[in-house]
Enzyme design. Structure first.
Site, short mmCIF file in Angstrom:
data_model
loop_
_atom_site.label_atom_id
_atom_site.label_comp_id
_atom_site.label_asym_id
_atom_site.label_seq_id
_atom_site.Cartn_x
_atom_site.Cartn_y
_atom_site.Cartn_z
N ASN A 73 -3.38 5.10 3.37
CA ASN A 73 -2.47 4.08 2.83
C ASN A 73 -2.19 4.34 1.36
O ASN A 73 -3.05 4.85 0.62
CB ASN A 73 -3.00 2.66 3.08
CG ASN A 73 -4.41 2.43 2.60
OD1 ASN A 73 -5.21 3.34 2.50
ND2 ASN A 73 -4.71 1.18 2.29
N ILE A 74 -0.98 4.02 0.96
CA ILE A 74 -0.52 4.28 -0.41
C ILE A 74 0.12 3.00 -0.93
O ILE A 74 1.21 2.61 -0.47
CB ILE A 74 0.52 5.44 -0.42
CG1 ILE A 74 -0.07 6.69 0.26
CG2 ILE A 74 0.96 5.75 -1.85
CD1 ILE A 74 0.97 7.76 0.59
N GLU A 75 -0.58 2.35 -1.86
CA GLU A 75 -0.08 1.07 -2.36
C GLU A 75 0.86 1.26 -3.55
O GLU A 75 1.02 2.37 -4.06
CB GLU A 75 -1.27 0.17 -2.72
CG GLU A 75 -2.09 -0.15 -1.48
CD GLU A 75 -3.19 -1.17 -1.69
OE1 GLU A 75 -3.54 -1.46 -2.84
OE2 GLU A 75 -3.68 -1.69 -0.67
N GLU A 79 -1.21 4.84 8.97
CA GLU A 79 -0.64 5.29 10.25
C GLU A 79 0.78 5.80 10.05
O GLU A 79 1.18 6.84 10.56
CB GLU A 79 -0.58 4.13 11.26
CG GLU A 79 -1.93 3.52 11.60
CD GLU A 79 -2.30 2.35 10.69
OE1 GLU A 79 -2.14 2.47 9.47
OE2 GLU A 79 -2.77 1.34 11.23
#
Ligand code: THU
Length: 139
Positions: free
Chosen positions: A45-47, A58
């Site tokens: 995940n990349i915030e 995903e």
């Protein structure tokens, strides 16, 4: 998938936790996406400071594969937890389930949720996204 393959998927998903960029939630997610040709595409995940551009692990994996011309998939493994500690399953969010629906057969695509190599459960996409709307609905 045999036990070796499942364990490799889990290991690969766990390895991705170190790349997870989560300065806002601290919730780290890793994914390993198995294409039908046997290749594994990884994701984390990349915030983002503006929050909504955040990308789930995903979808990172799916978009890496699709952007390289690969659109047929067999399975995905997802792991995650606060600060990267795996205590519970990190089930895919609704948006990620919908992206899976675009490329995968809901009856056969396998979603592996794990907290470790010895603790996992496998669901079909149809089980986690009943009555999903996909490309076939537009034919
Ligand atoms: N997240 C994922 O990476 N996958 C999911 O399916 C659910 C949520 C991420 C997004 C965000 O960086 C953090 O987990 C908290 O929502």
């Amino acid at each position: 998938m045999d036990k070796n393959q499942i364990e490799k998927m889990i290991e690969t998903a766990i390895e991705q936790l170190r790349f997870s960029y989560t300065p806002y939630s601290g919730f780290k997610v890793g994914a390993a996406l198995l294409a039908k040709d046997g290749k594994i595409y990884t994701g984390c995940n990349i915030e983002n400071a503006a929050y909504t551009p955040t990308n789930c692990a995903e979808r990172t994996a799916f978009f890496k594969a699709v952007s390289e011309g690969v659109t047929e998939f067999e399975a995905i493994c997802v792991v995650g937890g606060k600060d990267g500690v795996l205590t519970e399953y990190a089930a895919p969010c609704g948006v990620c389930r919908q992206v899976m629906m675009e490329f995968c057969n809901p009856k056969t695509f396998q979603v592996i949720l794990a907290t470790g190599k010895e603790q996992y459960d496998i669901y079909t996409l149809e089980e986690i996204l009943p009555l999903g709307f996909g490309p076939a609905n537009l034919c």
